[in-house]
Write an enzyme that holds these catalytic residues in place. Structure first.
Site, short mmCIF file in Angstrom:
data_model
loop_
_atom_site.label_atom_id
_atom_site.label_comp_id
_atom_site.label_asym_id
_atom_site.label_seq_id
_atom_site.Cartn_x
_atom_site.Cartn_y
_atom_site.Cartn_z
CG ASP A 22 20.56 19.06 30.61
OD1 ASP A 22 21.41 18.53 31.34
OD2 ASP A 22 19.35 19.15 30.92
CG HIS A 50 19.83 18.21 34.85
ND1 HIS A 50 19.15 18.34 33.65
CD2 HIS A 50 18.93 17.66 35.71
CE1 HIS A 50 17.91 17.90 33.79
NE2 HIS A 50 17.75 17.49 35.03
CB SER A 79 15.58 14.95 34.24
OG SER A 79 14.99 16.21 34.40
#
Length: 409
Positions: free
Chosen positions: A97, A67, A173
């Site tokens: 992901d 993402h 992230s």
């Protein structure tokens, strides 16, 4: 020990800047689509987002979250030295992901060897390194709060997370979760933007399984066993002595599949995959989405009230079965067109038939894949065969439609 771990691997954690061109209007697969409408294309706008990544190979391969770089037209990687390099997106896996980037530089790169997440214990000290809010390399510490967490976000189920109380904020992230020895045990992901005291990381053992595929093939090769299932009736589970809500019944075995070669047959009740109890068709399909080519899969099933176990090796879905798959999942037969693929036959009992798709309709896109010919369509369908539904773009008499079709499997 924390200081030593940071000094050892800190330079291998990088910042990522993803640039996207976004549009508030409806997007069509190609510019010529707009020729059939009275309005012109919207003016694209530049949008930037930040994240983190981990160099896992001295050749410049970087592991991050999918993402972080989703739909990016450019990706830039910032090294600890202050240098910023443009990165190539090698491959991405939406399901897990995860994504692999690659940078090229004459300078030697620090990198982190992937450790193991299989022996983690609740309460164990962990270290998170990332680029929160774009502030630069930042270290936080905490403990493992839970293992095997499943999280539902935007109708997507993300599973098997490591939960930690180490701060993991936007920008973190794709960063590194380390044990006290400085070994990479997870990839951090800021999936709950407003979470307090709750952070998540993808276990590195889960990432290891797909890294080689992403580097070699630019995608994850989804495994296939050749089994289709349906919910069993209450009468069947009662007759087999199985508690209600346990198991799925085999409804179809594909020809020349691992399941057929192992002797599995329709009518058998599968009760577990890889020691995980299967309570529904949805759970079976969720488990199948995590299986990749060459995985060994242990299936527990009931045959005449006797529990049995068998091991199968997942293989790639055979492309020659794609037309049969298309009919089975969508109720469509197709042929190649000058542009896209043309529907030649529709099963009127399928969702495609019920919503009115018909002969002569052109399919131009399936999910994110542009469809120029039959090979494009079949490859996209094979990749998405374990999803609950797909979105296709249909052209009918110069009018374009987005259609969501559930998959019948």
């Amino acid at each position: 020990e924390v200081v030593k771990a940071f000094q050892k691997v800190g330079p291998a954690v990088v910042s990522i800047r993803a640039i996207r061109m976004v549009d508030s209007g409806i997007w069509f697969p190609s510019q010529e689509f707009f020729d059939d409408f009275w309005f012109g294309p919207r003016i694209p706008q530049k949008q930037e987002s930040i994240g983190s990544g981990v160099i896992i190979d001295p050749r410049g391969y970087i592991l991050t979250n999918q993402h972080v770089i989703e739909n990016a037209s450019q990706v830039w990687v910032g090294l600890k030295t202050g240098k910023e390099l443009e990165a190539e997106v090698i491959g991405a896996d939406v399901r897990r992901d995860l994504a692999i980037l690659k940078i090229t530089t004459a300078e030697p790169l620090s990198y982190i060897l992937m450790g193991s997440s299989s022996d983690l214990m609740i309460g164990e000290t962990v270290i998170a390194i990332g680029n929160p809010f774009g502030l630069g390399p930042t270290l936080t510490t905490g403990v493992v709060s839970a293992l095997g967490r499943r999280v539902h976000i935007n109708n997507q189920v993300y599973g098997e997370f490591i939960q930690t109380d180490a701060s993991i904020n936007p920008g973190n992230s794709g960063g590194a979760l380390l044990n006290i020895e400085g070994e990479l045990i997870g990839i951090t992901t800021a999936i709950y933007a407003n979470a307090q005291g709750i952070g998540f990381a993808i276990p590195i053992d889960r990432a290891k399984r797909v890294v080689d595929d992403l580097i070699a093939y630019r995608e994850v090769k989804l495994g296939w066993l050749g089994i289709e299932v349906e919910e069993p009736s209450g009468e069947l589970t009662k007759a087999l002595g199985v508690p209600s809500g346990i198991g799925v019944m085999i409804s179809k075995i594909w020809k020349n599949s691992p399941a057929e070669k192992a002797g599995l047959k329709p009518g058998l009740l599968i009760i577990a995959l890889d020691s995980k109890v299967i309570a529904s068709k949805w759970e079976f399909n969720e488990q199948m989405r995590d299986i990749i080519v060459n995985d060994e899969v242990v299936i527990k099933y009931l045959e005449q009230r006797i529990e049995k176990q068998i091991k199968l090796i997942a293989k790639a879905f055979p492309e020659e079965l794609a037309p049969e798959l298309c009919w089975f999942l969508l109720g469509l037969e197709l042929e190649g067109g000058a542009r896209g693929v043309m529907i030649t036959k529709v099963d009127m009992n399928s969702m495609a038939g019920r919503i009115g798709l018909g002969r002569g309709d052109l399919i131009l896109r399936l999910n994110q894949a542009e469809v120029r010919n039959l090979a494009d369509f079949y490859q996209a369908l094979i990749r998405n065969r374990n999803q609950n539904s797909v979105i296709i773009v249909i052209k009918r008499r110069n009018i374009y439609y987005y259609v969501s079709l559930p998959l019948r499997s």
